[in-house]
Design a protein around this motif. Structure first.
Motif, PDB file in Angstrom:
ATOM      1  N   THR A   1      -0.611 -23.031  -5.975  1.00 32.42           N
ATOM      2  CA  THR A   1      -0.499 -21.882  -5.082  1.00 32.42           C
ATOM      3  C   THR A   1      -1.005 -22.261  -3.694  1.00 32.42           C
ATOM      4  OG1 THR A   1      -2.728 -20.940  -5.365  1.00 32.42           O
ATOM      5  CG2 THR A   1      -1.099 -20.431  -7.075  1.00 32.42           C
ATOM      6  N   ASP A   2      -0.758 -21.379  -2.729  1.00 29.42           N
ATOM      7  CA  ASP A   2      -1.355 -21.559  -1.413  1.00 29.42           C
ATOM      8  C   ASP A   2      -2.466 -20.532  -1.182  1.00 29.42           C
ATOM      9  OD1 ASP A   2       0.031 -19.222  -0.989  1.00 29.42           O
ATOM     10  OD2 ASP A   2       0.949 -19.852   0.902  1.00 29.42           O
ATOM     11  N   VAL A   3      -2.988 -19.978  -2.283  1.00 35.36           N
ATOM     12  CA  VAL A   3      -4.112 -19.046  -2.204  1.00 35.36           C
ATOM     13  C   VAL A   3      -5.353 -19.823  -1.770  1.00 35.36           C
ATOM     14  CG1 VAL A   3      -5.542 -17.419  -3.487  1.00 35.36           C
ATOM     15  CG2 VAL A   3      -3.118 -17.652  -4.038  1.00 35.36           C
ATOM     16  N   ALA A   4      -6.130 -19.261  -0.844  1.00 32.74           N
ATOM     17  CA  ALA A   4      -7.345 -19.929  -0.376  1.00 32.74           C
ATOM     18  C   ALA A   4      -8.378 -19.974  -1.492  1.00 32.74           C
ATOM     19  CB  ALA A   4      -7.909 -19.199   0.836  1.00 32.74           C
ATOM     20  N   VAL A   5      -8.599 -21.176  -2.018  1.00 30.26           N
ATOM     21  CA  VAL A   5      -9.585 -21.406  -3.073  1.00 30.26           C
ATOM     22  C   VAL A   5     -10.537 -22.483  -2.571  1.00 30.26           C
ATOM     23  CG1 VAL A   5      -9.926 -22.309  -5.402  1.00 30.26           C
ATOM     24  CG2 VAL A   5      -8.081 -20.700  -4.960  1.00 30.26           C
ATOM     25  N   ASN A   6     -11.837 -22.233  -2.683  1.00 29.64           N
ATOM     26  CA  ASN A   6     -12.849 -23.146  -2.182  1.00 29.64           C
ATOM     27  C   ASN A   6     -13.909 -23.389  -3.250  1.00 29.64           C
ATOM     28  OD1 ASN A   6     -12.411 -23.812   0.817  1.00 29.64           O
ATOM     29  ND2 ASN A   6     -12.071 -21.610   0.782  1.00 29.64           N
ATOM     30  N   PRO A   7     -14.821 -24.343  -3.033  1.00 31.63           N
ATOM     31  CA  PRO A   7     -15.901 -24.547  -3.993  1.00 31.63           C
ATOM     32  C   PRO A   7     -16.633 -23.232  -4.280  1.00 31.63           C
ATOM     33  CG  PRO A   7     -15.880 -26.339  -2.410  1.00 31.63           C
ATOM     34  CD  PRO A   7     -14.859 -25.346  -1.934  1.00 31.63           C
ATOM     35  N   GLY A   8     -16.757 -22.910  -5.562  1.00 25.91           N
ATOM     36  CA  GLY A   8     -17.331 -21.630  -5.973  1.00 25.91           C
ATOM     37  C   GLY A   8     -16.292 -20.707  -6.569  1.00 25.91           C
ATOM     38  N   ASN A   9     -15.013 -20.939  -6.223  1.00 28.29           N
ATOM     39  CA  ASN A   9     -13.917 -20.187  -6.839  1.00 28.29           C
ATOM     40  C   ASN A   9     -13.593 -20.685  -8.243  1.00 28.29           C
ATOM     41  OD1 ASN A   9     -12.592 -19.520  -3.747  1.00 28.29           O
ATOM     42  ND2 ASN A   9     -12.377 -17.971  -5.345  1.00 28.29           N
ATOM     43  N   SER A  10     -14.078 -21.868  -8.585  1.00 24.52           N
ATOM     44  CA  SER A  10     -13.746 -22.467  -9.881  1.00 24.52           C
ATOM     45  C   SER A  10     -14.094 -21.526 -11.029  1.00 24.52           C
ATOM     46  CB  SER A  10     -14.514 -23.780 -10.068  1.00 24.52           C
ATOM     47  OG  SER A  10     -14.052 -24.757  -9.185  1.00 24.52           O
ATOM     48  N   GLY A  11     -13.142 -21.345 -11.932  1.00 27.09           N
ATOM     49  CA  GLY A  11     -13.353 -20.489 -13.086  1.00 27.09           C
ATOM     50  C   GLY A  11     -12.930 -19.059 -12.879  1.00 27.09           C
ATOM     51  N   GLY A  12     -12.611 -18.704 -11.641  1.00 28.12           N
ATOM     52  CA  GLY A  12     -12.170 -17.344 -11.354  1.00 28.12           C
ATOM     53  C   GLY A  12     -10.713 -17.134 -11.716  1.00 28.12           C
ATOM     54  N   PRO A  13     -10.271 -15.878 -11.787  1.00 28.95           N
ATOM     55  CA  PRO A  13      -8.901 -15.594 -12.224  1.00 28.95           C
ATOM     56  C   PRO A  13      -7.877 -15.687 -11.099  1.00 28.95           C
ATOM     57  CG  PRO A  13     -10.053 -13.540 -11.841  1.00 28.95           C
ATOM     58  CD  PRO A  13     -11.055 -14.638 -11.579  1.00 28.95           C
ATOM     59  N   LEU A  14      -6.670 -16.097 -11.473  1.00 28.54           N
ATOM     60  CA  LEU A  14      -5.494 -15.972 -10.620  1.00 28.54           C
ATOM     61  C   LEU A  14      -4.730 -14.764 -11.166  1.00 28.54           C
ATOM     62  CD1 LEU A  14      -3.932 -17.452  -8.293  1.00 28.54           C
ATOM     63  CD2 LEU A  14      -2.514 -18.439 -10.098  1.00 28.54           C
ATOM     64  N   ILE A  15      -4.500 -13.762 -10.316  1.00 27.58           N
ATOM     65  CA  ILE A  15      -4.026 -12.455 -10.765  1.00 27.58           C
ATOM     66  C   ILE A  15      -2.680 -12.128 -10.129  1.00 27.58           C
ATOM     67  CG2 ILE A  15      -4.612  -9.982 -10.814  1.00 27.58           C
ATOM     68  CD1 ILE A  15      -7.548 -10.817 -10.521  1.00 27.58           C
ATOM     69  N   ASP A  16      -1.763 -11.567 -10.931  1.00 23.20           N
ATOM     70  CA  ASP A  16      -0.484 -11.132 -10.373  1.00 23.20           C
ATOM     71  C   ASP A  16      -0.615  -9.704  -9.848  1.00 23.20           C
ATOM     72  OD1 ASP A  16      -0.349  -9.408 -12.567  1.00 23.20           O
ATOM     73  OD2 ASP A  16       1.167 -10.582 -13.625  1.00 23.20           O
ATOM     74  N   LEU A  17       0.458  -9.160  -9.280  1.00 21.22           N
ATOM     75  CA  LEU A  17       0.385  -7.843  -8.650  1.00 21.22           C
ATOM     76  C   LEU A  17       0.287  -6.706  -9.652  1.00 21.22           C
ATOM     77  CD1 LEU A  17       2.754  -8.085  -5.557  1.00 21.22           C
ATOM     78  CD2 LEU A  17       0.322  -8.578  -5.777  1.00 21.22           C
ATOM     79  N   ALA A  18       0.433  -7.022 -10.938  1.00 23.26           N
ATOM     80  CA  ALA A  18       0.216  -6.009 -11.972  1.00 23.26           C
ATOM     81  C   ALA A  18      -1.238  -5.994 -12.440  1.00 23.26           C
ATOM     82  CB  ALA A  18       1.149  -6.254 -13.155  1.00 23.26           C
ATOM     83  N   GLY A  19      -2.077  -6.852 -11.845  1.00 21.49           N
ATOM     84  CA  GLY A  19      -3.482  -6.911 -12.221  1.00 21.49           C
ATOM     85  C   GLY A  19      -3.760  -7.713 -13.469  1.00 21.49           C
ATOM     86  N   ARG A  20      -2.820  -8.598 -13.857  1.00 22.24           N
ATOM     87  CA  ARG A  20      -2.989  -9.412 -15.064  1.00 22.24           C
ATOM     88  C   ARG A  20      -3.355 -10.850 -14.693  1.00 22.24           C
ATOM     89  NH1 ARG A  20       2.937  -7.852 -17.095  1.00 22.24           N
ATOM     90  NH2 ARG A  20       3.208  -8.846 -15.069  1.00 22.24           N
ATOM     91  N   VAL A  21      -4.181 -11.469 -15.524  1.00 19.27           N
ATOM     92  CA  VAL A  21      -4.562 -12.864 -15.286  1.00 19.27           C
ATOM     93  C   VAL A  21      -3.407 -13.772 -15.686  1.00 19.27           C
ATOM     94  CG1 VAL A  21      -6.219 -14.686 -15.791  1.00 19.27           C
ATOM     95  CG2 VAL A  21      -6.958 -12.312 -15.791  1.00 19.27           C
ATOM     96  N   VAL A  22      -2.978 -14.624 -14.772  1.00 14.67           N
ATOM     97  CA  VAL A  22      -1.916 -15.592 -15.072  1.00 14.67           C
ATOM     98  C   VAL A  22      -2.421 -17.026 -15.018  1.00 14.67           C
ATOM     99  CG1 VAL A  22      -0.016 -14.087 -14.381  1.00 14.67           C
ATOM    100  CG2 VAL A  22      -1.146 -15.525 -12.665  1.00 14.67           C
ATOM    101  N   GLY A  23      -3.650 -17.215 -14.546  1.00 16.47           N
ATOM    102  CA  GLY A  23      -4.200 -18.562 -14.472  1.00 16.47           C
ATOM    103  C   GLY A  23      -5.692 -18.530 -14.212  1.00 16.47           C
TER     104      GLY A  23
END
Length: 496
Positions: free
Chosen positions: A232-254
């Motif tokens: 993705t091109d979502v801004a992810v930085n140190p500390g984001n590790s382990g957090g959810p990637l969420i679609d527009l329906a509010g569901r975790v996809v990654g």
């Protein structure tokens, strides 16, 4: 220059006039009424506020601590003990001449004992997957930690217990003593499409409950790891590790796991573990505290276009077997070095990295069909999947002796019979004594064993010489070459 001068009224007027001129010039080419009513479709950025409102309460901050060895209290250059300053810089056994330690006049001072102290280790992210306190994060967030603390968006903190971790997929399952928690709904990563909007929520640089957005840039991104990633091109930085990637329906996809960066910070490429793969790991961690994977005992490599054409493979797809473990599941099933595995348990092997993932997800002990490309045709075999050990040893082979060689042939090779010590382990083949010209350019070297040329197995130096002499000089020949315990296909075009 346009951005730096956008406030200049003259330039603004010039741009407006130029635009008007273009419109006037183009108008006569079409229907005037149509030109007035037709407009480009309007695209708008979605409103993320509702998605964030219903999901951020399920995302947690994870901080960890670890124990490190340290000297006793009062040690170091700032110690009140004047002799300790010398021991700090020159070692614990150092005794300055004429300067005995306190209480030890005339005797060396005892070396200070090492102790352990707990220090902050790092900060990561995670998210709740069940109301009874199961939390998902990355393995690298909690690895080697002696204390794990989960903080909710409300500020309440819990001490977490590790249920299980899996380094291969970088997944860790934690448990906190809490009830009635708001879990995030689990989505379906197999339905993701390029260009789809996604959000990341986490604690970059310790800034908890930070929301960033972007799109899916690529799917099944192969980085050489055990799993294909969502890019993705979502801004992810140190500390984001382990957090959810969420679609527009509010569901975790990654699960956000890695970034590709030259600076250590976000540069437009973020990688997330597909949630479908994650949940398969979670099921095993919940049940057994570890992940059991299948294995068949082969080492593999990619199939290049040149090799695919040379061995008659319709498409350069599959996993080329470079080595078969003696006595392993693949060996017992009849798989040979040089085979190209194209299908396993009914699933296509498009890229070589598909095979370990599919085999790994197969339950050990079951017998499954697999298709291999061998000598211009598809062969179906059945293999009993074994269990992958926690660590696999490596084997090495000594350099074989150099026997008497024949003259250099059209491939640039001098070969001889395989030495007896090696011929007891393999069937047929010839040994390279010298490689020059196109053979050397292809990477062949003395000691290599040539097992097959195109679709024909090599049985002796005499048979090899006749086969090479009859090769078509207008196309590359594919040679199955063994070096040590590794086998791979090499293409060489015969010389004139």
């Amino acid at each position: 220059m346009l951005f730096t001068q956008v406030g200049n009224s003259k330039i603004t007027q010039m741009i407006a006039c130029a635009s008007a001129s273009v419109l006037v010039a183009l108008a006569p080419l079409g229907n005037a009424a149509t030109a007035q009513t037709t407009s480009a479709p309007t695209l708008s950025v979605p409103d993320f506020t509702s998605v964030v409102a219903k999901t951020e309460g399920s995302v947690v901050n994870i901080r960890t601590t670890e124990s490190v060895p340290t000297r006793g209290p009062g040690m170091g250059p700032n110690s009140n003990d004047p002799y300790e300053m010398f021991r700090w810089f020159f070692g614990p056994d150092f005794q300055p001449p004429g300067m005995p330690g306190p209480g030890q006049r005339g005797k060396p001072s005892p070396a200070p004992q090492e102790r352990e102290r707990t220090i902050p280790r790092g900060v990561g992210s995670g998210f709740i997957i069940s109301a009874d306190g199961y939390v998902l994060t990355n393995n690298h967030v909690v690895a080697k930690a002696n204390g794990i603390f989960v903080t909710m968006t409300s500020g309440k903190e819990y001490t977490a217990k590790v249920i299980g971790t899996d380094a291969r997929t970088d997944v860790a399952l934690l448990k906190i003593d809490a009830t009635n928690l708001p879990p995030l709904p689990i989505g379906d990563s197999t339905t993701l499409k390029k260009g789809q909007w996604v959000l990341a929520i986490g604690s970059p640089f310790g800034l908890d409950s930070t929301v960033t957005s972007g799109i899916v840039s690529a799917i099944n991104r192969d980085t050489g790891d055990y799993l294909p990633f969502i890019q993705t091109d979502v801004a992810v930085n140190p500390g984001n590790s382990g957090g959810p990637l969420i679609d527009l329906a509010g569901r975790v996809v990654g699960v956000n796991s890695q970034i590709i960066s030259q600076s250590g910070g976000f540069m437009g490429i973020s990688l997330a573990i597909p949630i479908d793969e994650v949940m398969r790991v979670v099921e095993q961690l919940k049940a057994h505290g570890k992940v059991t994977r299948g294995r068949i005992g082969v080492q593999i490599g990619p199939v290049s276009d040149d090799v695919g054409k040379a061995i008659g493979l319709p498409d350069a797809k599959g996993a080329m077997v470079s080595n078969v473990e003696a006595g392993g599941p693949a060996d017992e099933a009849g798989i040979r070095a040089g085979d190209v595995i194209t299908k396993f348990d009914g699933k296509d092997i498009t890229h070589m990295t598909d095979l370990p993932r599919i085999v790994g997800s197969t339950k050990p002990g079951v017998r499954v069909p697999m298709e291999v490309w061998r000598k211009g045709k598809t062969v179906t075999l059945k293999v009993k999947v074994g269990e992958m050990p926690s660590a696999e040893g490596e084997t090495t082979s000594g350099q074989p002796e150099a026997p008497k060689a024949a003259p250099t042939d059209v491939l640039g090779l001098k070969v001889s019979a395989v030495p007896e010590a090696i011929s007891q382990k393999i069937k047929g083949g010839v040994q390279v004594v010298e490689a020059e010209g196109q053979a050397a350019a292809a990477g062949l070297t003395a000691g290599d064993i040539i097992l097959t040329i195109n679709d024909t197995d090599i049985t002796s130096p005499e048979q090899y010489s006749k086969l090479v002499a009859g090769l078509d000089k207008s196309r590359a020949a594919a040679l199955l070459v063994m070096r040590g315990d590794q086998t791979q296909w090499v293409t060489i075009t015969p010389g004139k």
